[in-house]
Enzyme design. Structure first.
Site, short mmCIF file in Angstrom:
data_model
loop_
_atom_site.label_atom_id
_atom_site.label_comp_id
_atom_site.label_asym_id
_atom_site.label_seq_id
_atom_site.Cartn_x
_atom_site.Cartn_y
_atom_site.Cartn_z
N ASP A 111 98.84 -66.15 129.63
CA ASP A 111 99.52 -67.00 130.63
C ASP A 111 98.49 -67.67 131.53
O ASP A 111 97.31 -67.34 131.50
CB ASP A 111 100.54 -66.16 131.44
CG ASP A 111 99.88 -65.11 132.33
OD1 ASP A 111 100.32 -63.94 132.28
OD2 ASP A 111 98.94 -65.45 133.08
N HIS A 150 91.74 -63.54 125.00
CA HIS A 150 92.76 -63.52 123.93
C HIS A 150 93.43 -64.88 123.77
O HIS A 150 94.47 -64.99 123.15
CB HIS A 150 93.83 -62.45 124.23
CG HIS A 150 93.30 -61.05 124.09
ND1 HIS A 150 94.02 -59.94 124.50
CD2 HIS A 150 92.13 -60.58 123.62
CE1 HIS A 150 93.30 -58.85 124.26
NE2 HIS A 150 92.15 -59.21 123.74
N SER A 171 96.80 -51.31 129.63
CA SER A 171 97.02 -49.94 129.15
C SER A 171 95.77 -49.36 128.49
O SER A 171 95.74 -48.19 128.13
CB SER A 171 98.18 -49.93 128.14
OG SER A 171 97.87 -50.82 127.07
N ALA A 204 100.72 -53.71 141.12
CA ALA A 204 99.47 -54.33 141.59
C ALA A 204 99.71 -55.29 142.76
O ALA A 204 98.84 -55.43 143.63
CB ALA A 204 98.81 -55.07 140.43
C1 BV8 Z 1 89.06 -57.56 117.03
C2 BV8 Z 1 97.54 -62.05 121.75
C3 BV8 Z 1 87.25 -57.71 115.53
C4 BV8 Z 1 98.97 -62.12 121.49
C5 BV8 Z 1 96.62 -59.86 121.78
C6 BV8 Z 1 91.84 -49.03 115.43
C7 BV8 Z 1 91.17 -48.55 116.55
C8 BV8 Z 1 90.64 -49.42 117.47
C9 BV8 Z 1 90.77 -50.80 117.31
C10 BV8 Z 1 91.44 -51.25 116.22
C11 BV8 Z 1 91.97 -50.40 115.28
N1 BV8 Z 1 92.58 -51.15 114.34
C12 BV8 Z 1 92.43 -52.47 114.65
C13 BV8 Z 1 91.74 -52.54 115.79
C14 BV8 Z 1 91.33 -53.74 116.49
C15 BV8 Z 1 92.51 -54.32 117.25
C16 BV8 Z 1 93.10 -53.28 118.19
O1 BV8 Z 1 92.51 -53.01 119.23
N2 BV8 Z 1 94.27 -52.73 117.83
C17 BV8 Z 1 94.86 -51.72 118.71
C18 BV8 Z 1 96.37 -52.00 118.84
C19 BV8 Z 1 94.59 -50.34 118.11
N3 BV8 Z 1 91.93 -55.39 118.01
C20 BV8 Z 1 91.84 -56.61 117.46
O2 BV8 Z 1 92.26 -56.94 116.38
C21 BV8 Z 1 91.07 -57.62 118.32
N4 BV8 Z 1 90.08 -58.26 117.51
O3 BV8 Z 1 88.93 -56.36 117.15
O4 BV8 Z 1 88.17 -58.37 116.37
C22 BV8 Z 1 87.93 -57.62 114.21
C23 BV8 Z 1 87.85 -58.75 113.40
C24 BV8 Z 1 88.43 -58.66 112.13
C25 BV8 Z 1 89.09 -57.48 111.70
C26 BV8 Z 1 89.19 -56.39 112.58
C27 BV8 Z 1 88.62 -56.45 113.83
C28 BV8 Z 1 92.02 -58.69 118.81
C29 BV8 Z 1 92.83 -58.13 119.95
C30 BV8 Z 1 93.66 -59.25 120.58
C31 BV8 Z 1 95.05 -59.21 120.02
N5 BV8 Z 1 95.90 -60.16 120.74
N6 BV8 Z 1 97.34 -60.79 122.38
C32 BV8 Z 1 99.69 -62.34 122.79
O5 BV8 Z 1 99.19 -61.92 123.85
O6 BV8 Z 1 100.76 -62.96 122.72
S1 BV8 Z 1 96.56 -58.32 122.41
C33 BV8 Z 1 97.82 -58.01 123.50
O7 BV8 Z 1 97.52 -56.70 124.02
C34 BV8 Z 1 97.90 -58.91 124.73
O8 BV8 Z 1 96.81 -59.79 124.86
C35 BV8 Z 1 97.81 -57.89 125.86
O9 BV8 Z 1 97.30 -58.40 127.01
C36 BV8 Z 1 96.88 -56.94 125.24
C37 BV8 Z 1 96.63 -55.64 125.89
O10 BV8 Z 1 97.84 -55.12 126.33
P1 BV8 Z 1 97.96 -54.94 127.92
O11 BV8 Z 1 97.59 -56.23 128.58
O12 BV8 Z 1 97.19 -53.73 128.32
O13 BV8 Z 1 99.51 -54.76 128.11
P2 BV8 Z 1 100.34 -53.41 127.93
O14 BV8 Z 1 101.79 -53.77 127.92
O15 BV8 Z 1 99.76 -52.63 126.79
O16 BV8 Z 1 100.01 -52.57 129.25
C38 BV8 Z 1 100.45 -53.03 130.50
C39 BV8 Z 1 99.81 -52.14 131.53
O17 BV8 Z 1 100.12 -52.64 132.81
C40 BV8 Z 1 100.29 -50.70 131.48
O18 BV8 Z 1 99.21 -49.84 131.74
C41 BV8 Z 1 101.30 -50.64 132.65
O19 BV8 Z 1 101.30 -49.35 133.26
C42 BV8 Z 1 100.69 -51.62 133.59
N7 BV8 Z 1 101.65 -52.29 134.48
C43 BV8 Z 1 102.92 -52.72 134.19
N8 BV8 Z 1 103.44 -53.30 135.29
C44 BV8 Z 1 102.48 -53.25 136.27
C45 BV8 Z 1 101.34 -52.62 135.75
N9 BV8 Z 1 100.23 -52.40 136.47
C46 BV8 Z 1 100.23 -52.81 137.74
N10 BV8 Z 1 101.28 -53.45 138.31
C47 BV8 Z 1 102.40 -53.68 137.61
N11 BV8 Z 1 103.44 -54.30 138.21
#
Ligand code: BV8
Length: 239
Positions: free
Chosen positions: A96, A111, A180, A222
């Site tokens: 965003d 991202h 997270s 936040a």
């Molecule tokens: C890559 C685009 C190299 C879409 C997104 C196994 C182990 C480790 C890693 C991997 C694995 N298998 C694969 C991987 C790599 C993978 C990965 O990490 N997977 C995870 C799920 C295990 N990563 C990738 O693929 C990355 N690229 O590694 O490149 C590569 C190259 C080729 C082959 C392999 C690897 C690419 C990652 C990017 C993916 N795209 N977004 C879109 O956004 O529409 S990721 C997506 O998750 C969003 O961008 C989002 O921002 C991001 C992270 O999530 P959060 O922002 O943390 O959001 P979430 O809901 O999870 O948490 C919210 C938090 O806020 C919580 O803690 C909550 O308590 C808190 N909260 C809520 N409300 C409030 C608050 N805090 C304060 N105030 C509030 N009011």
């Protein structure tokens, strides 16, 4: 952790910082991203399988994001950048534009961004809040059907990583807001910053996956917890 005077602050944000602006977070919807399986709309395989569905999904998200307003947490970053000395950079996982709407500067979208599409034929970046789909022709090379949302899907490399790597090695305070700590490599940034000597603090609602790497944890929305921390930092400045 003492609140000392920092020279170089890196703020990492995730979907949680936009929650109080009414935008859904990524994981609270148990692995669905706005009621769509992550595999269908946020992976490179999903895009290759059904690009029309992915374009439709992001065109819908674009509309929601366009209506959203920055909240007190975004505005507190602007306050910090205006009234605290030294470098203050924002590295966001969010697609965003609320950081920009709040007047934040030095924002790195690792991202990607919802209002951008990239031409897979020539690499041109199209900036638009309008719909993009498989009929959209690239304004640069005129080829149609090759536009992809400029969003980093799972399985794709991140953007701005050279700059981010430099910032992680040089920051003396690493602040995480609303993530997270599940998605890599962003979830590993705190470890790098800590390794190079930064103090680390996280603002979130609940225990995160990498919470053991933070010196301090502030739980709560936040919009309520980060502005007071900015005031705490400013109070340490010489009058
Ligand atoms: C890559 C685009 C190299 C879409 C997104 C196994 C182990 C480790 C890693 C991997 C694995 N298998 C694969 C991987 C790599 C993978 C990965 O990490 N997977 C995870 C799920 C295990 N990563 C990738 O693929 C990355 N690229 O590694 O490149 C590569 C190259 C080729 C082959 C392999 C690897 C690419 C990652 C990017 C993916 N795209 N977004 C879109 O956004 O529409 S990721 C997506 O998750 C969003 O961008 C989002 O921002 C991001 C992270 O999530 P959060 O922002 O943390 O959001 P979430 O809901 O999870 O948490 C919210 C938090 O806020 C919580 O803690 C909550 O308590 C808190 N909260 C809520 N409300 C409030 C608050 N805090 C304060 N105030 C509030 N009011």
């Amino acid at each position: 952790m003492m609140t000392k005077i920092y020279q170089n602050i890196l703020i990492l944000t995730g979907a949680g910082i936009s929650a109080e602006s009414g935008l859904a977070t990524f994981r609270s919807a148990n692995g669905l991203w706005n009621n769509h399986p992550v595999e269908d709309v946020a992976t490179i395989e999903g895009f290759q399988r059904n690009p029309a569905l992915v374009h439709e999904f992001y065109n819908g998200l674009k509309e929601e994001i366009q209506k959203a307003k920055p909240n007190a947490a975004h505005l507190a970053i602007t306050e910090l950048q205006k009234n605290y000395p030294g470098q203050i950079n924002v590295v966001t996982q969010n697609v965003d534009t609320l950081h920009e709407k709040a007047g934040n500067r030095n924002v790195y979208h690792i991202h990607g961004q919802i209002n951008q599409a990239v031409c897979l034929n020539c690499g041109h970046i199209l900036e638009t809040f309008g719909d993009v789909d498989m009929q959209t022709a690239c304004p640069h090379c005129q080829v149609a059907g090759m536009m992809k949302p400029n969003i980093v899907f799972f399985g794709e490399n991140l953007l701005c990583m050279n700059e981010v790597d430099r910032l992680l090695r040089s920051c003396d305070l690493f602040v995480s807001i609303g993530t997270s700590g599940v998605v890599y490599p962003a979830a590993g940034f705190v470890q790098t910053a800590k390794y190079y000597g930064a103090d680390t603090i996280e603002f979130t609602l609940e225990t995160t996956a990498n919470n053991y790497l933070f010196d301090r944890h502030v739980y709560g929305p936040a919009g309520q917890t980060f502005p007071p921390y900015v005031e705490e930092l400013k109070k340490k400045l010489p009058n």
